[in-house]
Enzyme design. Structure first.
Site, short mmCIF file in Angstrom:
data_model
loop_
_atom_site.label_atom_id
_atom_site.label_comp_id
_atom_site.label_asym_id
_atom_site.label_seq_id
_atom_site.Cartn_x
_atom_site.Cartn_y
_atom_site.Cartn_z
N ARG A 1 -9.60 -10.63 32.15
CA ARG A 1 -8.89 -9.34 32.15
C ARG A 1 -8.27 -9.22 33.53
NH1 ARG A 1 -10.88 -3.55 29.81
NH2 ARG A 1 -10.18 -4.68 27.97
N ASP B 1 -2.91 5.43 22.15
CA ASP B 1 -3.55 4.80 23.32
C ASP B 1 -3.50 5.84 24.44
OD1 ASP B 1 -4.55 3.06 25.26
OD2 ASP B 1 -2.78 1.75 25.30
N ARG C 1 -13.66 -5.50 16.73
CA ARG C 1 -13.39 -6.36 17.89
C ARG C 1 -14.39 -7.52 17.91
NH1 ARG C 1 -10.96 -4.26 22.45
NH2 ARG C 1 -11.02 -6.43 23.13
N CYS D 1 -7.30 2.32 20.35
CA CYS D 1 -8.00 1.16 20.91
C CYS D 1 -9.27 1.59 21.66
CB CYS D 1 -7.07 0.38 21.83
SG CYS D 1 -6.30 1.42 23.10
N HIS E 1 -2.58 -7.38 24.91
CA HIS E 1 -4.01 -7.25 24.57
C HIS E 1 -4.21 -7.88 23.18
CE1 HIS E 1 -8.02 -6.02 24.89
NE2 HIS E 1 -7.93 -4.71 24.85
N GLN F 1 -7.20 -7.13 20.91
CA GLN F 1 -7.08 -5.79 20.32
C GLN F 1 -6.12 -5.83 19.13
OE1 GLN F 1 -8.63 -2.73 21.67
NE2 GLN F 1 -8.13 -2.25 19.56
N1 CP Z 1 -10.09 -1.34 23.79
C1 CP Z 1 -10.60 -1.99 24.84
O1 CP Z 1 -10.17 -3.08 25.22
O2 CP Z 1 -11.65 -1.36 25.43
P1 CP Z 1 -12.31 -1.76 26.81
O3 CP Z 1 -11.31 -1.48 27.89
O4 CP Z 1 -13.52 -0.86 26.91
O5 CP Z 1 -12.68 -3.21 26.79
N1 NVA Z 2 -3.40 0.74 27.74
C1 NVA Z 2 -4.80 0.81 28.08
C2 NVA Z 2 -5.62 0.04 27.09
C3 NVA Z 2 -7.09 0.06 27.33
C4 NVA Z 2 -7.85 -0.76 26.33
C5 NVA Z 2 -5.00 0.25 29.48
O1 NVA Z 2 -4.34 -0.72 29.85
O2 NVA Z 2 -5.81 0.83 30.23
#
Ligand code: CP
Ligand code: NVA
Length: 308
Positions: free
Chosen positions: A103, A225, A293, A265, A130, A133
């Site tokens: 990440r 989101d 997920r 999400c 993502h 997701q």
């Molecule tokens: N939706 C998602 O990726 O959640 P997290 O940021 O908690 O991993």
């Molecule tokens: N758009 C959000 C998604 C989190 C899963 C972010 O990047 O924080």
């Protein structure tokens, strides 16, 4: 030599692979004993520059269920690109680990990580994509409606990472998407070009508008989101202003299909992008979506570590 496979963006996953991944996600869900030995003696690193609940926990649990072990490396341990270069991190970790889930703040960093790794790399969220997701989302839609055919998803909010992956996946599978964003928050231009060119083959209809009511009209899925993504906290006040009128609430959902599903999400901010009434109401499938997920990421691990 067969080059190792990565899972960086749904752009690089074919329609057939997407369909196979969705079918395998369902097999994983129905059979917790599926592929229990696939990752035996394998160590998978989780290199995270940002916090996570779902991605981290579902991957760690999935890896354990498949006989492997996850090694979590948070921002303080690796300090990607600051303590040492991203390329050096990648080359080093490839000598210890059998796979890397990352990440990163920037998608470019993820690409550097993947180019320099000799083991599979999975995108656990970047600024642009993502894919884990997006895959779980389309699996959840298919599971809920028993089909993907003829469905329309309305994405209302910020056109960034989650929206991009949903668009790419839906376009591949021929699912229509209406995106409603305020001015200046629309999907990335390059990604939209790719999405529209994929639609030429699949026949999916993609509409981008400023009008949330038009986007939601007749939609089978309403997707939200957060308005302030991780790393954008300094822009919070401006964003809360700019996104006024884009909240999913009882008034807006009246426009949707009678049997619509609400998806998010997560994490969610009740009272901002969605009201509690909607996210905690009878049409919401957000926790099944979160559960999925786990199953679809086990399918991704199968895709990368098994020959199929
Ligand atoms: N939706 C998602 O990726 O959640 P997290 O940021 O908690 O991993
Ligand atoms: N758009 C959000 C998604 C989190 C899963 C972010 O990047 O924080």
């Amino acid at each position: 030599m067969i080059r190792k496979k990565d899972f960086l963006s749904l752009e690089n996953v074919s329609k057939e692979e997407m369909l196979r991944l969705i079918a395998l996600s369902m097999e994983m869900k129905n059979d917790p004993g599926h592929s229990v030995h696939l990752l035996r003696d394998r160590m998978i690193g989780l290199v995270f520059q940002k916090p996570s609940n779902r991605t981290r926990v579902s991957f760690e649990v999935g890896i354990a269920q498949m006989g492997g072990r996850g090694v979590y490396l948070g921002p303080d341990e690796i300090n990607l690109g600051v303590r040492e270069s991203t390329a050096d991190v990648s080359k080093t970790l490839s000598r210890y680990l059998n796979g890397i889930i990352a990440r990163t703040n920037s998608h470019d960093d993820l690409l550097i990580l993947a180019e320099n790794a000799t083991v599979p790399v999975i995108n656990g969220l970047t600024d642009l994509h993502h894919p884990c997701q997006g895959l779980a989302d389309l699996f959840s839609v298919k599971e809920h409606f028993q089909t993907l055919e003829g469905l329309t998803i309305a994405f209302v909010g910020d056109g960034n990472n989650v929206c991009h992956s949903l668009l790419l996946g839906a376009a591949k599978l021929g699912v229509n998407v209406n995106v409603a964003t305020p001015e200046g928050y629309g999907p990335d231009k390059n990604i939209m070009e790719k999405v529209l060119s994929i639609c030429m083959d699949s026949g999916a209809r993609i509409e981008v508008t400023r009008d949330p009511r038009a986007a939601v009209r007749g939609a089978h899925v309403i997707y939200a989101d957060v308005w302030v993504s991780m790393g954008q906290e300094a822009e919070r006040e401006k964003r809360l202003q700019d996104f006024q009128g884009y909240q999913i609430n009882a008034e807006l959902v009246k426009e949707a299909h009678g049997q619509y599903a609400f998806m998010h999400c997560l994490p969610a901010h009740r009272g901002e992008e969605v009201t509690a009434e909607i996210i905690d109401g009878p049409n919401s499938i957000v926790f099944t979506q979160a559960e999925n997920r786990l199953h679809s990421q086990k399918a991704v691990l199968n895709f990368l570590f098994n020959t199929w």
